[in-house]
Design an enzyme around this catalytic site. Structure first.
Site, PDB file in Angstrom:
ATOM      1  N   HIS A  30       0.905  -1.351  -0.110  1.00  0.00           N
ATOM      2  CA  HIS A  30       0.592  -0.131   0.002  1.00  0.00           C
ATOM      3  C   HIS A  30       0.426   0.905  -0.026  1.00  0.00           C
ATOM      4  CE1 HIS A  30      -3.784  -2.261   0.629  1.00  0.00           C
ATOM      5  NE2 HIS A  30      -3.363  -2.811   2.012  1.00  0.00           N
ATOM      6  N   ASP A  56      -3.076 -10.423  -2.911  1.00  0.00           N
ATOM      7  CA  ASP A  56      -3.378 -10.335  -1.509  1.00  0.00           C
ATOM      8  C   ASP A  56      -4.666  -9.242  -1.523  1.00  0.00           C
ATOM      9  OD1 ASP A  56      -2.540  -9.071   1.691  1.00  0.00           O
ATOM     10  OD2 ASP A  56      -4.144  -7.779   0.379  1.00  0.00           O
ATOM     11  N   HIS A  96      -6.739  -7.976  -0.892  1.00  0.00           N
ATOM     12  CA  HIS A  96      -6.595  -5.756  -1.020  1.00  0.00           C
ATOM     13  C   HIS A  96      -5.051  -5.490  -2.074  1.00  0.00           C
ATOM     14  CE1 HIS A  96      -6.836  -6.181   3.511  1.00  0.00           C
ATOM     15  NE2 HIS A  96      -7.744  -5.535   3.302  1.00  0.00           N
ATOM     16  N   ASP A 110      -4.831 -12.869   3.058  1.00  0.00           N
ATOM     17  CA  ASP A 110      -5.530 -12.634   3.504  1.00  0.00           C
ATOM     18  C   ASP A 110      -7.318 -12.248   2.952  1.00  0.00           C
ATOM     19  OD1 ASP A 110      -4.756 -10.386   1.995  1.00  0.00           O
ATOM     20  OD2 ASP A 110      -5.064  -9.335   3.142  1.00  0.00           O
TER      21      ASP A 110
HETATM   22 ZN    ZN Z   1      -4.050  -6.961   2.270  1.00  0.00          ZN
END
Ligand code: ZN
Length: 308
Positions: free
Chosen positions: A125, A162, A164, A245
């Site tokens: 991120h 991931d 996200h 995740d």
């Molecule tokens: Zn994540």
């Protein structure tokens, strides 16, 4: 396969407040899982700290300086409501990147077929000038730049499963055709980016998954979208932003994968690496916040890296 593992006890020293999902126990359960006798053939290395100058291959100098200035002498410094630093966090970041660079060197030089970096904090991120989502320095991005600048890799692919979207990695490379970035991620979900239409200069491949998606949706996204684009790019190195995740047990998202799916996707990415780049794969830990789901999934991923 010869698989290197890079990790360090220091990664438990990046402290977050009570109840924060990105917590030291994450690295402890990964270390326990990879300590099992199934992993006795892993070639193990302790990470060393990267020189901060390498961070500037993916971030601005003023951003790096500004982050360093916020490291607390004691307690916790909040960079944003989710993203916090403790006194040893910066050392952890430097160790994570140092391990990433060592892993790239080992794989690009042929000392290892592939490598896994078990580190925290995560990185995907972190944008060029913004820390967010538990991330400070984009380790995968610095690794990709290192492979290009020092190891003759012209074309580097970063594949991110991931749950996200790796907004930071996309931000860093979206105008650079020499780096391909592909991501499967739940949408809508933090950070909100990663729509199919975000294509960079033709080098970005986003494959969003609906909340509640499962095995077949995930595999379809890879078969129909990510793998064809990856193979068309023909990378010299594949870096995997390996977040776990999307596991069904994970508390931060609602995608229903199991360890088998992480084994499957690892095998698919390895067969692409066999075809294009002499098996060269370097994977690094991103997210994964259910300790059991993380440990099982990470073990399945590394076992596949070792067994081919
Ligand atoms: Zn994540």
């Amino acid at each position: 396969m010869t698989t290197h593992l890079y990790t360090h006890d220091i990664f438990a020293e990046h402290k977050t407040p009570a109840g924060h999902p990105e917590r030291p126990d994450r690295i402890r359960v990964v270390a326990d899982a990879l300590g099992h006798e199934d992993f006795r053939d892993l070639v193990r290395f302790e990470t060393t700290m990267a020189d901060e100058a390498v961070f500037e291959t993916a971030h601005s100098a003023s951003y790096v300086e500004g982050l360093r200035a916020q490291i607390p002498d004691e307690g916790i410094a909040r960079i944003d409501p989710d993203t916090v630093m403790s006194p040893k966090s910066w050392e952890c970041v430097r160790h994570a990147v140092g391990g990433g660079l060592a892993a790239v060197e080992a794989v690009m030089s042929g000392k290892a077929d592939n490598a896994f970096l078990a580190a925290r904090p995560p990185g995907h991120h972190a944008e060029q000038v913004t820390a967010m989502g538990f991330c400070f320095i984009n380790t995968a991005a610095v690794m990709a730049r290192h492979a290009q600048l020092h190891h003759g890799a012209e074309r580097v692919a970063i594949v991110d499963f991931d749950v996200h979207h790796g907004n930071g990695t996309q931000d860093i490379f979206e105008r650079d055709k020499s780096v391909f970035y592909a991501s499967t991620h739940q949408m809508p979900l933090f950070p909100g980016t990663g729509a199919k239409g975000e294509e960079g200069v033709g080098n970005i491949c986003n494959a969003p998954l609906q909340p509640g998606a499962g095995t077949e949706d995930f595999r379809d996204a890879f078969r129909s979208r990510v793998l064809p684009a990856l193979n068309a790019f023909a990378p010299d190195l594949i870096i995997i932003s390996a977040g776990f995740d999307a596991h069904a047990r994970d508390p931060l998202a609602n995608v229903n994968l199991s360890a088998h799916d992480f084994d499957w996707v690892t095998a698919e990415l390895m067969s692409s690496a066999e075809r294009h780049c002499s098996n060269r794969v370097v994977a690094l830990l991103e997210g994964g916040y259910d300790l059991q789901g993380l440990a099982e999934s990470c073990a399945a991923h590394v076992k596949r890296l070792m067994n081919g």
